[in-house]
Structures are given as structure tokens and as C-alpha cells.
Write a protein that holds these residues in place. Structure first.
Motif, PDB file in Angstrom:
ATOM      1  N   TYR A 191       0.919  -1.176  -0.043  1.00  0.00           N
ATOM      2  CA  TYR A 191       0.099   0.136   0.034  1.00  0.00           C
ATOM      3  C   TYR A 191       0.714   1.372  -0.013  1.00  0.00           C
ATOM      4  CZ  TYR A 191      -3.785   3.212   1.174  1.00  0.00           C
ATOM      5  OH  TYR A 191      -4.544   4.254   1.202  1.00  0.00           O
ATOM      6  N   GLU A 192       2.073   1.113   0.692  1.00  0.00           N
ATOM      7  CA  GLU A 192       2.565   2.722   1.037  1.00  0.00           C
ATOM      8  C   GLU A 192       3.661   2.573  -0.096  1.00  0.00           C
ATOM      9  OE1 GLU A 192       3.750   2.859   5.240  1.00  0.00           O
ATOM     10  OE2 GLU A 192       1.641   3.078   5.664  1.00  0.00           O
ATOM     11  N   ALA A 193       4.305   1.571  -0.387  1.00  0.00           N
ATOM     12  CA  ALA A 193       5.433   1.557  -1.247  1.00  0.00           C
ATOM     13  C   ALA A 193       5.346   0.709  -2.555  1.00  0.00           C
ATOM     14  CB  ALA A 193       6.749   1.086  -0.565  1.00  0.00           C
ATOM     15  N   PRO A 194       4.219   1.255  -3.497  1.00  0.00           N
ATOM     16  CA  PRO A 194       3.952   0.432  -4.610  1.00  0.00           C
ATOM     17  C   PRO A 194       5.075   0.607  -5.540  1.00  0.00           C
ATOM     18  CG  PRO A 194       2.343   2.321  -4.532  1.00  0.00           C
ATOM     19  CD  PRO A 194       3.200   2.082  -2.966  1.00  0.00           C
ATOM     20  N   THR A 195       5.809  -0.376  -6.364  1.00  0.00           N
ATOM     21  CA  THR A 195       6.718  -0.162  -7.176  1.00  0.00           C
ATOM     22  C   THR A 195       6.388   0.136  -8.592  1.00  0.00           C
ATOM     23  OG1 THR A 195       6.917  -2.484  -7.235  1.00  0.00           O
ATOM     24  CG2 THR A 195       8.427  -1.366  -5.884  1.00  0.00           C
ATOM     25  N   HIS A 196       5.000  -0.550  -8.942  1.00  0.00           N
ATOM     26  CA  HIS A 196       4.560  -0.381 -10.273  1.00  0.00           C
ATOM     27  C   HIS A 196       3.306   0.613 -10.362  1.00  0.00           C
ATOM     28  CE1 HIS A 196       6.688  -3.981 -10.695  1.00  0.00           C
ATOM     29  NE2 HIS A 196       6.796  -3.842 -12.090  1.00  0.00           N
ATOM     30  N   ARG A 197       2.922   1.352 -11.324  1.00  0.00           N
ATOM     31  CA  ARG A 197       1.872   2.314 -11.499  1.00  0.00           C
ATOM     32  C   ARG A 197       0.711   1.543 -11.337  1.00  0.00           C
ATOM     33  NH1 ARG A 197       1.467   6.894 -15.712  1.00  0.00           N
ATOM     34  NH2 ARG A 197      -0.772   7.316 -15.279  1.00  0.00           N
ATOM     35  N   PHE A 198       0.670   0.064 -11.911  1.00  0.00           N
ATOM     36  CA  PHE A 198      -0.548  -0.624 -11.831  1.00  0.00           C
ATOM     37  C   PHE A 198      -0.860  -1.018 -10.313  1.00  0.00           C
ATOM     38  CE2 PHE A 198      -2.752  -4.777 -11.595  1.00  0.00           C
ATOM     39  CZ  PHE A 198      -3.682  -4.494 -12.342  1.00  0.00           C
ATOM     40  N   VAL A 199       0.143  -1.446  -9.700  1.00  0.00           N
ATOM     41  CA  VAL A 199      -0.110  -1.569  -8.099  1.00  0.00           C
ATOM     42  C   VAL A 199      -0.532  -0.377  -7.435  1.00  0.00           C
ATOM     43  CG1 VAL A 199       1.140  -2.483  -6.193  1.00  0.00           C
ATOM     44  CG2 VAL A 199       1.702  -3.464  -8.126  1.00  0.00           C
ATOM     45  N   ALA A 200       0.038   0.704  -7.705  1.00  0.00           N
ATOM     46  CA  ALA A 200      -0.510   1.649  -6.790  1.00  0.00           C
ATOM     47  C   ALA A 200      -2.082   2.193  -7.333  1.00  0.00           C
ATOM     48  CB  ALA A 200       0.437   2.817  -7.508  1.00  0.00           C
ATOM     49  N   ASP A 201      -2.202   1.949  -8.485  1.00  0.00           N
ATOM     50  CA  ASP A 201      -3.536   2.371  -9.118  1.00  0.00           C
ATOM     51  C   ASP A 201      -4.727   1.229  -8.595  1.00  0.00           C
ATOM     52  OD1 ASP A 201      -4.922   4.242 -10.459  1.00  0.00           O
ATOM     53  OD2 ASP A 201      -4.939   3.311 -12.283  1.00  0.00           O
ATOM     54  N   PHE A 202      -4.166   0.001  -8.578  1.00  0.00           N
ATOM     55  CA  PHE A 202      -5.217  -0.932  -8.205  1.00  0.00           C
ATOM     56  C   PHE A 202      -5.663  -0.914  -7.014  1.00  0.00           C
ATOM     57  CE2 PHE A 202      -6.532  -5.444  -7.634  1.00  0.00           C
ATOM     58  CZ  PHE A 202      -7.572  -5.461  -8.521  1.00  0.00           C
ATOM     59  N   ILE A 203      -4.659  -0.760  -5.901  1.00  0.00           N
ATOM     60  CA  ILE A 203      -4.951  -0.672  -4.515  1.00  0.00           C
ATOM     61  C   ILE A 203      -5.084   0.704  -4.125  1.00  0.00           C
ATOM     62  CG2 ILE A 203      -3.837  -1.279  -2.199  1.00  0.00           C
ATOM     63  CD1 ILE A 203      -2.398  -3.294  -3.964  1.00  0.00           C
ATOM     64  N   GLY A 204      -6.351   0.797  -3.313  1.00  0.00           N
ATOM     65  CA  GLY A 204      -6.653   2.006  -3.213  1.00  0.00           C
ATOM     66  C   GLY A 204      -6.798   3.166  -3.975  1.00  0.00           C
ATOM     67  N   ASP A 205      -7.133   4.328  -3.360  1.00  0.00           N
ATOM     68  CA  ASP A 205      -7.102   5.461  -4.129  1.00  0.00           C
ATOM     69  C   ASP A 205      -5.586   6.185  -4.279  1.00  0.00           C
ATOM     70  OD1 ASP A 205      -9.870   5.489  -4.816  1.00  0.00           O
ATOM     71  OD2 ASP A 205     -10.315   6.593  -2.772  1.00  0.00           O
ATOM     72  N   ILE A 206      -5.370   6.707  -5.371  1.00  0.00           N
ATOM     73  CA  ILE A 206      -4.104   7.333  -5.283  1.00  0.00           C
ATOM     74  C   ILE A 206      -4.194   8.224  -6.223  1.00  0.00           C
ATOM     75  CG2 ILE A 206      -3.129   5.827  -7.254  1.00  0.00           C
ATOM     76  CD1 ILE A 206      -0.800   5.613  -4.712  1.00  0.00           C
ATOM     77  N   ASN A 207      -2.960   9.202  -6.207  1.00  0.00           N
ATOM     78  CA  ASN A 207      -2.912  10.288  -7.198  1.00  0.00           C
ATOM     79  C   ASN A 207      -1.564  10.012  -7.957  1.00  0.00           C
ATOM     80  OD1 ASN A 207      -4.954  12.370  -6.543  1.00  0.00           O
ATOM     81  ND2 ASN A 207      -4.130  12.055  -4.597  1.00  0.00           N
ATOM     82  N   LEU A 208      -1.838  10.121  -9.234  1.00  0.00           N
ATOM     83  CA  LEU A 208      -0.629  10.067  -9.868  1.00  0.00           C
ATOM     84  C   LEU A 208      -0.168  11.407 -10.811  1.00  0.00           C
ATOM     85  CD1 LEU A 208      -1.335   6.424 -11.646  1.00  0.00           C
ATOM     86  CD2 LEU A 208       0.078   6.967  -9.789  1.00  0.00           C
ATOM     87  N   LEU A 209       1.001  11.740 -10.701  1.00  0.00           N
ATOM     88  CA  LEU A 209       1.281  12.903 -11.299  1.00  0.00           C
ATOM     89  C   LEU A 209       2.593  12.681 -12.222  1.00  0.00           C
ATOM     90  CD1 LEU A 209       1.427  14.922  -8.096  1.00  0.00           C
ATOM     91  CD2 LEU A 209      -0.343  14.785  -9.611  1.00  0.00           C
ATOM     92  N   GLU A 210       2.356  13.301 -13.441  1.00  0.00           N
ATOM     93  CA  GLU A 210       3.468  12.952 -14.477  1.00  0.00           C
ATOM     94  C   GLU A 210       4.643  14.137 -14.062  1.00  0.00           C
ATOM     95  OE1 GLU A 210       3.270  10.612 -16.138  1.00  0.00           O
ATOM     96  OE2 GLU A 210       1.399  10.339 -15.544  1.00  0.00           O
ATOM     97  N   ALA A 211       5.731  13.496 -14.038  1.00  0.00           N
ATOM     98  CA  ALA A 211       6.791  14.682 -13.513  1.00  0.00           C
ATOM     99  C   ALA A 211       8.109  14.463 -14.232  1.00  0.00           C
ATOM    100  CB  ALA A 211       7.161  14.172 -12.053  1.00  0.00           C
ATOM    101  N   GLU A 212       9.176  15.261 -14.114  1.00  0.00           N
ATOM    102  CA  GLU A 212      10.248  15.015 -14.842  1.00  0.00           C
ATOM    103  C   GLU A 212      11.315  14.979 -13.995  1.00  0.00           C
ATOM    104  OE1 GLU A 212      13.015  17.253 -18.393  1.00  0.00           O
ATOM    105  OE2 GLU A 212      11.042  18.125 -17.830  1.00  0.00           O
ATOM    106  N   ALA A 213      12.097  13.897 -13.811  1.00  0.00           N
ATOM    107  CA  ALA A 213      13.486  13.700 -13.145  1.00  0.00           C
ATOM    108  C   ALA A 213      14.551  14.747 -13.506  1.00  0.00           C
ATOM    109  CB  ALA A 213      13.846  12.181 -12.901  1.00  0.00           C
ATOM    110  N   LEU A 214      15.045  15.496 -12.856  1.00  0.00           N
ATOM    111  CA  LEU A 214      16.141  16.370 -13.060  1.00  0.00           C
ATOM    112  C   LEU A 214      17.424  15.915 -12.294  1.00  0.00           C
ATOM    113  CD1 LEU A 214      14.130  19.658 -12.659  1.00  0.00           C
ATOM    114  CD2 LEU A 214      14.715  18.430 -14.789  1.00  0.00           C
ATOM    115  N   PRO A 215      18.580  16.417 -13.028  1.00  0.00           N
ATOM    116  CA  PRO A 215      19.783  15.915 -12.307  1.00  0.00           C
ATOM    117  C   PRO A 215      19.763  16.893 -10.860  1.00  0.00           C
ATOM    118  CG  PRO A 215      20.185  17.163 -14.113  1.00  0.00           C
ATOM    119  CD  PRO A 215      18.676  16.886 -14.518  1.00  0.00           C
ATOM    120  N   GLY A 216      20.553  16.180 -10.095  1.00  0.00           N
ATOM    121  CA  GLY A 216      20.540  16.886  -8.555  1.00  0.00           C
ATOM    122  C   GLY A 216      19.313  16.722  -7.923  1.00  0.00           C
TER     123      GLY A 216
END
Lengths: 293, 352
Positions: free
Chosen positions: B229-254
Motif C-alpha cells: 500500500y505504502e510503497a508500490p513499485t508499479h503504476r498498476f499496483v499503486a492504481d489497483f490498490i486504494g485511491d491514489i494520485n498519479l502525477l506526471e513529472a520530470e526527473a532532473l539531475p541533482g
């Protein structure tokens, strides 16, 4: 004018009651009445004779030359033979019908429909024709007889004109009556029960015995009745395939109404047959009720 | 999990159908289930969870791989010789037998003595509190009662592993909650490994020691409910279990993440390029406008009794669910500007 509900209901029932009364009740009563009369000249029945149970007595006793009554077992033997032949046929139908019905229930929709059609197709042909077909199949120079004789270790085997031929013919004729009710049961059968039985340690044979057969019980009973009852009165098959040597009750009855011109005795035999069927059906119904409890 | 595992599934593959129309239902699945563990296979219908259960029960045979139960290779063993029993989704109680005959079925197959069967059946029925119904037929029982009998029937032969195929899905919500508690107690009491299959994530989280989330014939993630629940590793797992907010982001260096319009967050991520950020609705917080990570607009608030569920509109478009437990506050008006705080320890960076 408003009729009372009881009267209305009676009015609505009249067509059904009249149909049953005229087409079932009256003929049955008539036959019972005839069975009490004496045989007449050319018409078969002496309508003026005094009613008595003489025809029923004739089933067991006959008058000797000097007027004493002696026991005649020939009719009883035929009765016994008919019951045995019908039971054998029922058993054979069950033996062949059960696997077929089981297999059919596991088929896909289209294949099931095709199988149902194939099973019903023989009914489109007259029973007489179908029995003649068996006559040709089983006769001495027929393919089956030749094949059997070629491999038989006991020398040439006579396939036609014996109890075996009658059993084959009757089984063939009545097999669909066994398959269809069984199929109806298996079609509704919850196959997960079979998985559950396996899961709980039952082998295939044990699962069949402890789960499939008990649940299919009503279907087996229905199919057995549908085969046994008409078999008991069958006369075409024994006459053709039995060659007139192995008589069944149906043949005797037919002879009384035909060649012998003894309608009262034929009627008495029919009443006995009817009573026999009633006994079988009642005991089956009782058995079923007891099991349902 | 110590060295002894109750069920060991190694590299199992299974396809249905032949040739081009073959469908691969399980693809190289491996699981180790520990002694006395309550293990749950969780996933949507068609993910392969029921097939895996049926392979362990022996109703289907695997195309490849090994299934061992209690250290014994049973891959090719027929179901009637496996030390496992199943509680079926449809219960599959024998309609022609009474409750006690149903429960005693397996014992009779084992050839157990009659009086011993009677006492074992009594015990099993006692366990599920159905002993007063011993003489009834399944058709005379309610759904919940049938469920209990099915449990007793599967437990009576004391299997090494009890397989449960969505056993509660036919019950209404209240009964389901009750049975969940009973199942958990029963497992503790019987000391048997439970392998439970469900599509109900809440059920999986409530009952299990460990959960395996399945999709498309694979196990995506496996672990204790809290970790799933708290540390899903896959988008599917996060989405399937409970409500979750998914935000598209960009990983920047640093160790920086950029969420939309120039909002950056400091966060160790070890990734580069586009990523998905996940945060549970109850882990985000409302703040005064400008005081949070970013600002948003309140679309709607729903009162849930124990909490408020806010639906927010993010500046870059898209909605955000926020669950607020402190209900005793002045209600916010729809359309008002709010601040949204996203604590770094509540954010997860997911595989796509």
C-alpha cells in the motif's frame, strides 16, 4: 348473471375433463368390461354373455379334458419373460445411454445440438422399418453375422430370432428415451462438484459413484421408466426379431385381438399389463419420495 | 519466512488454447509461500490468479515449471492425491448430502473409521459454529452458512494448504466483513497455510500476511500489505490498490523533480526523464494558498463521516484527491484557492 366461482371453475375444466374422460376413461372402462365377457363368434366379443372373472383365471388355470382345473404356467412364464426382457433392455439402455449423455453434456453448443438431432432422427422413421433394418443387419448372410462368425471361437452364432436379437432391437428403439432425460440432468449438472469431489480425495470412479450418480438419480429413474414401461408392452420387435419364438406379453395381446379373435382374453391380458405398470410406477414414486426425505 | 516453505512455485507457465489462438495466462511465475502464512493473490479478473490456484489444487496442469507442497514435487499429481483442499467461489457443496455428510466426504474417502469421522466432522463444524445445522441440506442454508460449511469441509481433512478462491465474493458487505474476521481467526486456530485469491484489494490488505499483486500473468509486486500500500513499485499496483494520485513529472539531475509549471521538489529518485509520482489522498495536506508545494482549486468536497474527500484541480489540468481526517474545520467553498502540501516521504516514484 354471475356464476359462482366453483361453477365457473368447473366450466373451465369441462373441456379437459371431457377429453380425458372420453379418450382415456371410457376406453379403459370398456376394456375392463370386455375382459369380463366371453368371446363371441366372428366379432370377438359376445356382448350378451354374463360378466365373470373367467378370463383372469385362464391366465393361471386351464380346464383339463375331464373338466378339472390344472395350473398352466405358460402365460405366467411369458409375463415373467416380458418383465425380464424389459429389465434387460432398461439395463442395456442405461449402460449405453449414461456415457453418451455424460459425453454430450460436455460438448459445445453446436455439437450438442447436432447430437440431439442425430438421436432424434431415428424417430422420423417408422418403428417397423427400423426393425426390418435390424432384421437385415443381423441375418445370417448379413455383414454383422459374418463378422461375428469369422471371429467367434464357439463356431457359427445365430444372431437373429432369439432373446438377444429382441434385446438388441428393443435397446436400439428405446435408447433415446434413456439418453434424453439423462442428458437433461447432466446438462444442468454443476461440474464444479466433480472438482470438489476430486479435491476432497475422490478418484474419478469414486466421484462418479458418490456425486454424479446420486445427483443424476432422478434422471436415471425417469429414463428407466420411459424405457421399461413401453418395453413391457412391445410387440413389433419381439415379433420380427424374435421370429415369433420368444413371445412377450405384447405379442399375446396382439394375437388375442387378431388371429385368435378372443377379445375378452386379450382385454384381460391388457388389464394385467396395465396393473403391472401401475405397480412399477407407484413403487418408483414411493422410492423417490422416501429418498427425497 | 524460514527455509521451509509450504508451497513452492517455480517458473510456472500456463497457456490455454492451441497454436495462434493460445493465450498465455501465467508467464514464468515463481512464489514461495511460508508455513502458516496467509498469502493472497490479488489482481483483476483475467490476471491469472485463479489459474495459479487451480494449478496448485491440481485441476489444471502447468505447461512448464514446478509446484512443490511441503517440499514434495506435486506438479503432475492428480488433485485427489494432493494435501490441499479448496474452498470454491460457488462453494460447490454436494446438494444431495447433508451438512455433516459434506464435511465428512474427504474423511470417508480416506477410509477413516466411522466414529472418528463423526468426531472430526463435529470438530470442524464447531470451528465454523455450524454444528446445530449438521442434518440440514445445503439448499436449506443461507449464503453465509453455506460458506461456513464449505470452509469446514475443506478444513476437516486437515490439509497442508487451504486454497480459497474468492470465497467471500458472493456475500453481502456486512457478512463479508464478519467472515473476513472469522477467516483470520480460523487460520490462526487451524495453523494451516492459507492461499487466498481475491480481486478485492481491501480484503487482501485486511487478511493477508503477504500479498502478491498480479497482472497479465505476472506477479508485479509481492510483500506485506503495508509495503504494497505504502510503497508500490508499479503504476498498476499503486492504481489497483486504494485511491491514489498519479502525477506526471520530470526527473532532473541533482535529485530534483519537476511537477508541471516550474514547481520543483527536492527528492532522491535515481532516475532520469519522465517519471510518475504517486501519493495517497490521505498523505497530502491542505494549506493556505502559497504555503504548500503547489496551489490548486477546490472542485468539490464530499463528507464521508470520518473524513472529508476533496477533489482539487491542479494548475496544469488534471484532478487530485485529498482525504482530510480533521473534519472539525470550517468547510471550504467550492472554487476556493488552496495550497497543496506533498510531503517528500509520502511521494513514490514509480516504474511506468
Amino acid at each position: 348473471m354471475s356464476a359462482s366461482p366453483t361453477l365457473r371453475r368447473l366450466g373451465l375444466l369441462t373441456p379437459a375433463l371431457a377429453t380425458i374422460g372420453l379418450l382415456v376413461g371410457v376406453p379403459l372402462l370398456l376394456m375392463f368390461w370386455i375382459s369380463l365377457l366371453q368371446k363371441g363368434g366372428t366379432s370377438g366379443v359376445d356382448w350378451a354373455s354374463v360378466p365373470s372373472g373367467a378370463n383372469y383365471l385362464r391366465l393361471v388355470w386351464e380346464e383339463d379334458f375331464d373338466g378339472t382345473m390344472i395350473v398352466n404356467t405358460s402365460y405366467l412364464l411369458i409375463l415373467l419373460r416380458s418383465v425380464l426382457q424389459a429389465a434387460l433392455t432398461t439395463g442395456l439402455c442405461l449402460l449405453f445411454g449414461l456415457p453418451v449423455a455424460l459425453w454430450m453434456a460436455g460438448l459445445g453448443r453446436t455439437q450438442r445440438d447436432i447430437m440431439l438431432l442425430l438421436i432424434t432422427i431415428p424417430f422420423w422413421t417408422n418403428l417397423l422399418v427400423r426393425n426390418y433394418a435390424w432384421l437385415i443387419i443381423l441375418r445370417e448372410d448379413g455383414l454383422v453375422a459374418q463378422t461375428v462368425n469369422a471371429v467367434s471361437p464357439f463356431g457359427p452364432v445365430q444372431l437373429l430370432y432369439n432373446d438377444l436379437a429382441v434385446a438388441i432391437g428393443l435397446t436400439y428403439s428405446f435408447l433415446p428415451f434413456m439418453i434424453l432425460p439423462l442428458y437433461t440432468v447432466f446438462e444442468k449438472f454443476d461440474w464444479r462438484l466433480l472438482e470438489a469431489a476430486h479435491d476432497l480425495g475422490a478418484t474419478r470412479a469414486r466421484a462418479l459413484r458418490r456425486v454424479v450418480l446420486p445427483i443424476a438419480g432422478p434422471g436415471i429413474l425417469a429414463g428407466s421408466l420411459l424405457v421399461f414401461i413401453p418395453c413391457l408392452g412391445a410387440f413389433v420387435t419381439p415379433a420380427l426379431l424374435g421370429g415369433g419364438k420368444t413371445l412377450m406379453l405384447g405379442n399375446i395381446i396382439q394375437m388375442q385381438f387378431g388371429a385368435s379373435r378372443n377379445w375378452p382374453f386379450g382385454a384381460a391380458l391388457s388389464v394385467v399389463l396395465l396393473a403391472l405398470m401401475l405397480i412399477v410406477m407407484t413403487s418408483v414414486a414411493l422410492l423417490r419420495n422416501r429418498r427425497a426425505k | 519466512m524460514s527455509g521451509s516453505s509450504a508451497v513452492s512455485i517455480r517458473n510456472i507457465s500456463k497457456s490455454f488454447g492451441r497454436g495462434a489462438s493460445a493465450v498465455r495466462v501465467l508467464d514464468d511465475v515463481s512464489v514461495e509461500i511460508g508455513e502458516r502464512e496467509f498469502f493472497t493473490l490479488l489482481g483483476p479478473s483475467g490476471c491469472g490468479k485463479t489459474t495459479l490456484l487451480r494449478l496448485i489444487a491440481g485441476f489444471e496442469l502447468a505447461d512448464r515449471g514446478v509446484i512443490a507442497i511441503g517440499g514434495q514435487d506435486l506438479t503432475q499429481t492428480p488433485p485427489f492425491r494432493r494435501p490441499v483442499n479448496t474452498v470454491f467461489q460457488s462453494y460447490a457443496l454436494f446438494p444431495h448430502l447433508t451438512v455433516e455428510q459434506n464435511v465428512g466426504f474427504a474423511l470417508e474417502e480416506q477410509g477413516m473409521a466411522r466414529d472418528k469421522i463423526r468426531s472430526r466432522v463435529g470438530e470442524a463444524l464447531e470451528m465454523v459454529r455450524m454444528h446445530s445445522f449438521a442434518r440440514r441440506r445445503p439448499s436449506e442454508l443461507s449464503g453465509g452458512q453455506q460458506q461456513r460449511v464449505a470452509l469446514a469441509r475443506a478444513l476437516a481433512p486437515r490439509p497442508q494448504v487451504l486454497l480459497l478462491d474468492e470465497p467471500l465474493s458472493a456475500l453481502d458487505l456486512k457478512l463479508r466483513k464478519e467472515m473476513q474476521i472469522e477467516l483470520k481467526q480460523l487460520q490462526a486456530e487451524a495453523g494451516i497455510t492459507f492461499l487466498f485469491v481475491t480481486h478485492d484489494q481491501e480484503e487482501a490488505l485486511t487478511l493477508s500476511d503477504r500479498v502478491a499483486v498480479m497482472q497479465g500473468g505476472h506477479i508485479l509486486q509481492m510483500g506485506p500489505p503495508r509495503e504494497i500500500y505504502e510503497a508500490p513499485t508499479h503504476r498498476f499496483v499503486a492504481d489497483f490498490i486504494g485511491d491514489i494520485n498519479l502525477l506526471e513529472a520530470e526527473a532532473l539531475p541533482g535529485d530534483q523533480l519537476r511537477i508541471g509549471q516550474g514547481v520543483t521538489l527536492p527528492m532522491a529518485h535515481g532516475k532520469a526523464g519522465a517519471v510518475t509520482l504517486a501519493i495517497r489522498p490521505e498523505r497530502a495536506r491542505l494549506t493556505a494558498p502559497g504555503a504548500g508545494t503547489l496551489d490548486a482549486t477546490l472542485i468539490h468536497s464530499a463528507y464521508l463521516g470520518t473524513a472529508l474527500l476533496h477533489k482539487l484541480e491542479l494548475p496544469g489540468g488534471g484532478t487530485f484527491l485529498l482525504r482530510q481526517s480533521e473534519v472539525a474545520q470550517t468547510p471550504l467553498e467550492s472554487g476556493s484557492r488552496v495550497g497543496l502540501a506533498l510531503p517528500a516521504d509520502a511521494l513514490r516514484v514509480l516504474d511506468q
